[in-house]
Design a protein around this motif. Sequence first.
Motif, PDB file in Angstrom:
ATOM      1  N   GLU A 246       0.831  -1.216   0.000  1.00  0.00           N
ATOM      2  CA  GLU A 246       0.000   0.000   0.000  1.00  0.00           C
ATOM      3  C   GLU A 246       0.859   1.258   0.000  1.00  0.00           C
ATOM      4  N   SER A 247       1.981   1.229   0.749  1.00  0.00           N
ATOM      5  CA  SER A 247       2.830   2.432   0.788  1.00  0.00           C
ATOM      6  C   SER A 247       3.531   2.624  -0.556  1.00  0.00           C
ATOM      7  N   GLU A 248       3.855   1.504  -1.246  1.00  0.00           N
ATOM      8  CA  GLU A 248       4.477   1.613  -2.577  1.00  0.00           C
ATOM      9  C   GLU A 248       3.475   2.150  -3.605  1.00  0.00           C
ATOM     10  N   ILE A 249       2.224   1.664  -3.540  1.00  0.00           N
ATOM     11  CA  ILE A 249       1.183   2.133  -4.468  1.00  0.00           C
ATOM     12  C   ILE A 249       0.914   3.621  -4.247  1.00  0.00           C
ATOM     13  N   LEU A 266      -3.263  -8.252  -7.713  1.00  0.00           N
ATOM     14  CA  LEU A 266      -4.417  -7.651  -7.032  1.00  0.00           C
ATOM     15  C   LEU A 266      -5.333  -6.927  -8.027  1.00  0.00           C
ATOM     16  N   LYS A 267      -6.642  -6.988  -7.760  1.00  0.00           N
ATOM     17  CA  LYS A 267      -7.606  -6.288  -8.619  1.00  0.00           C
ATOM     18  C   LYS A 267      -7.786  -4.834  -8.169  1.00  0.00           C
ATOM     19  N   GLU A 268      -7.689  -4.612  -6.871  1.00  0.00           N
ATOM     20  CA  GLU A 268      -7.838  -3.247  -6.330  1.00  0.00           C
ATOM     21  C   GLU A 268      -6.917  -3.098  -5.129  1.00  0.00           C
ATOM     22  N   THR A 269      -6.702  -1.881  -4.697  1.00  0.00           N
ATOM     23  CA  THR A 269      -5.796  -1.675  -3.562  1.00  0.00           C
ATOM     24  C   THR A 269      -6.448  -2.203  -2.284  1.00  0.00           C
ATOM     25  N   GLY A 270      -5.592  -2.542  -1.333  1.00  0.00           N
ATOM     26  CA  GLY A 270      -6.086  -2.978  -0.026  1.00  0.00           C
ATOM     27  C   GLY A 270      -6.837  -1.857   0.664  1.00  0.00           C
TER      28      GLY A 270
END
Length: 368
Positions: A246-249, A266-270
């Motif tokens: 998540e921090s990289e995205i 992954l289809k969407e972010t956490g």
Amino acid sequence: MGFKCGIVGLPNVGKSTLFNALTQTAAAQAANYPFCTIEPNVGEIAVPDPRLEKLCAMAKSQQIIPTRITFVDIAGLVRGASKGEGLGNQFLATIREVDAIVHVVRCFVDTDITHVEGKIDPIADIEIIETELMLADLDSLEKRVDNLEKKAKGSGEDAKLAKEMLDLVKRSLVLLREGKPARLVERKPDEEKMFHSLGLLTSAPVLYACNVEEGSAATGNDFSRQVEARAKEEGAVAVVISAKIESEIAALPEGERADYLEAVGLKETGLDRLVQAGYALLHLVTYFTVGPKETRAWTITKGTQAPAAAGVIHSAFEKGFIRSETIAYDDYIRYGGEAGTREAGKMRLEGKEYVVADGDVLHFRFAN
């Protein structure tokens, strides 16, 4: 109407990494949406909703204003916090103000990051935090009993209220002494307001965020499955998330995020899943107002009647409510917008008793 989720977790579980990703995302969103305000421990995130884009395109609106959910980073939660360890009472005050708790649980092994309890055991971690919250609630309720008993012996409306409150306090104490959170107290709908006025830390619903290593972000791991099983038992919700991913995205430009997600399976972010799960946990639904100026999402609690839904926009709308022009989202899309829906006879005029459904496109008529 702002809804708040408090983020809790023991030290070194990835809570700060996750919260920083969340605030980075909020800061990035601020460029598109005019409402984002960032405080040191607050992140306000737009609730992802693909319906907004479609409505906006159909109505040719100038801008989109999504609904939002607020996350508050609650520091100071360690073993002994209820007795003032860590930041102690500071965290207790903050946590009383939230509608739901996001409990970040360490579900990864990393020899470089020590665990405060010396071993990876997500269920034990959950119990440490739950115990601290329950101890604080026990202490708070036990202090009220004497005063309520005195008031209940009197007469009149105050004594009646004190008796009702005392009954609720005693029922809550029975559960807490058995090591169960106050949210499990059986209560009638008309006791709900009084129950929430007790300000109990364990009354808020809980969402577990299972922080896993990058390789398990799409599938989860044995640790996260333990948490999911526990969540199911207690009627809570668990979401698998990798704070590192998540921090990289969050640091990537928007155009590169979809490719990154695909690369990690992954289809969407956490964070999107976390927001959606928080929304569901709080029994929230969305209705829309659509026009040339803006397409906007509004948050209400499931079961809200039309006048109260109008009041979320402005109190004058609720006071002067006459009726609402109502279109189901699917009809709005199927018939090409408001004009097409009117022609097809799919626009309804609803009165004060109408319970707003998720996805309704509403236009309120009200008297000044």
